[in-house]
Design a protein around this motif. Structure first.
Motif, short mmCIF file in Angstrom:
data_model
loop_
_atom_site.label_atom_id
_atom_site.label_comp_id
_atom_site.label_asym_id
_atom_site.label_seq_id
_atom_site.Cartn_x
_atom_site.Cartn_y
_atom_site.Cartn_z
N ALA A 40 0.79 -1.06 -0.02
CA ALA A 40 0.09 0.16 0.02
C ALA A 40 0.92 1.13 -0.07
O ALA A 40 0.60 2.03 -0.76
CB ALA A 40 -0.98 0.09 1.17
N VAL A 41 1.91 1.38 0.87
CA VAL A 41 2.96 2.26 0.53
C VAL A 41 3.47 2.64 -0.46
O VAL A 41 3.53 3.42 -0.79
CB VAL A 41 3.94 2.10 1.74
N SER A 42 4.05 1.44 -1.27
CA SER A 42 4.38 1.47 -2.50
C SER A 42 3.52 2.09 -3.50
O SER A 42 3.83 2.98 -4.44
CB SER A 42 4.94 -0.02 -3.20
N LYS A 43 2.17 1.80 -3.28
CA LYS A 43 1.13 2.37 -4.39
C LYS A 43 1.22 3.89 -4.06
O LYS A 43 0.91 4.68 -4.98
CB LYS A 43 -0.26 1.82 -3.95
N HIS A 44 1.16 4.33 -2.77
CA HIS A 44 1.15 5.86 -2.37
C HIS A 44 2.64 6.43 -3.12
O HIS A 44 2.29 7.39 -3.50
CB HIS A 44 1.28 5.96 -0.84
N ILE A 45 3.62 5.69 -3.03
CA ILE A 45 4.62 6.37 -3.77
C ILE A 45 4.41 6.33 -5.29
O ILE A 45 5.01 7.49 -5.87
CB ILE A 45 6.15 5.47 -3.40
N GLN A 46 3.98 5.48 -5.80
CA GLN A 46 3.76 5.49 -7.39
C GLN A 46 2.98 6.47 -7.63
O GLN A 46 3.16 7.42 -8.58
CB GLN A 46 3.10 4.41 -7.79
N VAL A 47 1.87 6.93 -6.80
CA VAL A 47 1.27 8.25 -7.04
C VAL A 47 1.90 9.40 -6.88
O VAL A 47 1.91 10.52 -7.64
CB VAL A 47 -0.19 8.25 -6.11
N LEU A 48 2.82 9.64 -5.85
CA LEU A 48 3.78 10.65 -5.66
C LEU A 48 4.57 10.68 -6.86
O LEU A 48 4.89 11.86 -7.35
CB LEU A 48 4.37 10.75 -4.29
N GLU A 49 5.12 9.69 -7.38
CA GLU A 49 5.90 9.74 -8.72
C GLU A 49 5.20 10.32 -9.68
O GLU A 49 5.78 10.97 -10.41
CB GLU A 49 6.45 8.02 -8.81
N GLN A 50 4.13 9.71 -10.19
CA GLN A 50 3.20 10.22 -11.40
C GLN A 50 3.06 11.66 -10.97
O GLN A 50 3.11 12.43 -11.98
CB GLN A 50 2.11 9.52 -11.23
N ALA A 51 3.04 12.19 -9.82
CA ALA A 51 2.94 13.64 -9.52
C ALA A 51 4.25 14.62 -9.66
O ALA A 51 4.21 15.65 -9.44
CB ALA A 51 1.97 13.89 -8.17
N GLN A 52 5.32 13.64 -9.79
CA GLN A 52 6.64 14.10 -10.23
C GLN A 52 6.94 14.81 -8.61
O GLN A 52 7.85 15.78 -8.41
CB GLN A 52 6.71 15.17 -11.01
N LEU A 53 6.43 14.30 -7.58
CA LEU A 53 6.77 14.78 -6.07
C LEU A 53 7.83 13.97 -5.79
O LEU A 53 8.68 14.55 -4.80
CB LEU A 53 5.47 14.86 -5.22
N VAL A 54 8.18 12.97 -5.96
CA VAL A 54 9.30 12.27 -5.57
C VAL A 54 9.84 11.67 -6.64
O VAL A 54 9.28 11.22 -7.81
CB VAL A 54 8.76 11.21 -4.22
N THR A 55 11.18 10.96 -6.44
CA THR A 55 11.87 10.12 -7.56
C THR A 55 12.46 8.99 -6.74
O THR A 55 12.62 8.92 -5.78
CB THR A 55 12.92 11.07 -8.22
#
Length: 112
Positions: A40-55
């Motif tokens: 679930a945390v990985s999915k949250h990170i994917q959302v943040l990646e798609q929004a370009q907030l994290v890499t």
């Protein structure tokens, strides 16, 4: 912008961003404070990646997640332009109300 604000609408993702503001972290590190699965945390990170907030980067077997400060700065700049306009409007309103209050207040007569 829309993806970034949608991503930040979730409290778990905001917590992840807050944690990453202190430095890069792995999914395991990020999942630790939450009572949700690592998936679930990985999915949250994917959302943040798609929004370009994290890499993510690769360091041997580790794949640390990094905050993208440039993207956050862009969001802050967008918000600030509207905040500054509103602040100026409130200052103008304060000035008008202040001058109206000064005119409307009756002067007290001195009694002897």
């Amino acid at each position: 912008m829309d993806l970034a604000f949608l991503a930040l609408a979730d409290p778990v993702r905001r917590s992840i961003i807050a944690r990453l503001s202190r430095g890069p972290a792995t999914v395991n590190d990020l999942a630790e404070p939450f009572e949700i699965s690592k998936q679930a945390v990985s999915k949250h990170i994917q959302v943040l990646e798609q929004a370009q907030l994290v890499t993510r980067s690769r360091e041997a077997q580790r794949r640390p997640v990094h905050l993208n400060p440039a993207r956050l700065e862009a969001l802050t700049a967008w918000i600030d332009q509207y905040r500054l306009v509103r602040e100026e409007q409130f200052r103008s309103l304060d000035a008008v109300l202040g001058s109206s209050a000064g005119q409307a207040a009756p002067k007290a007569k001195e009694t002897k």
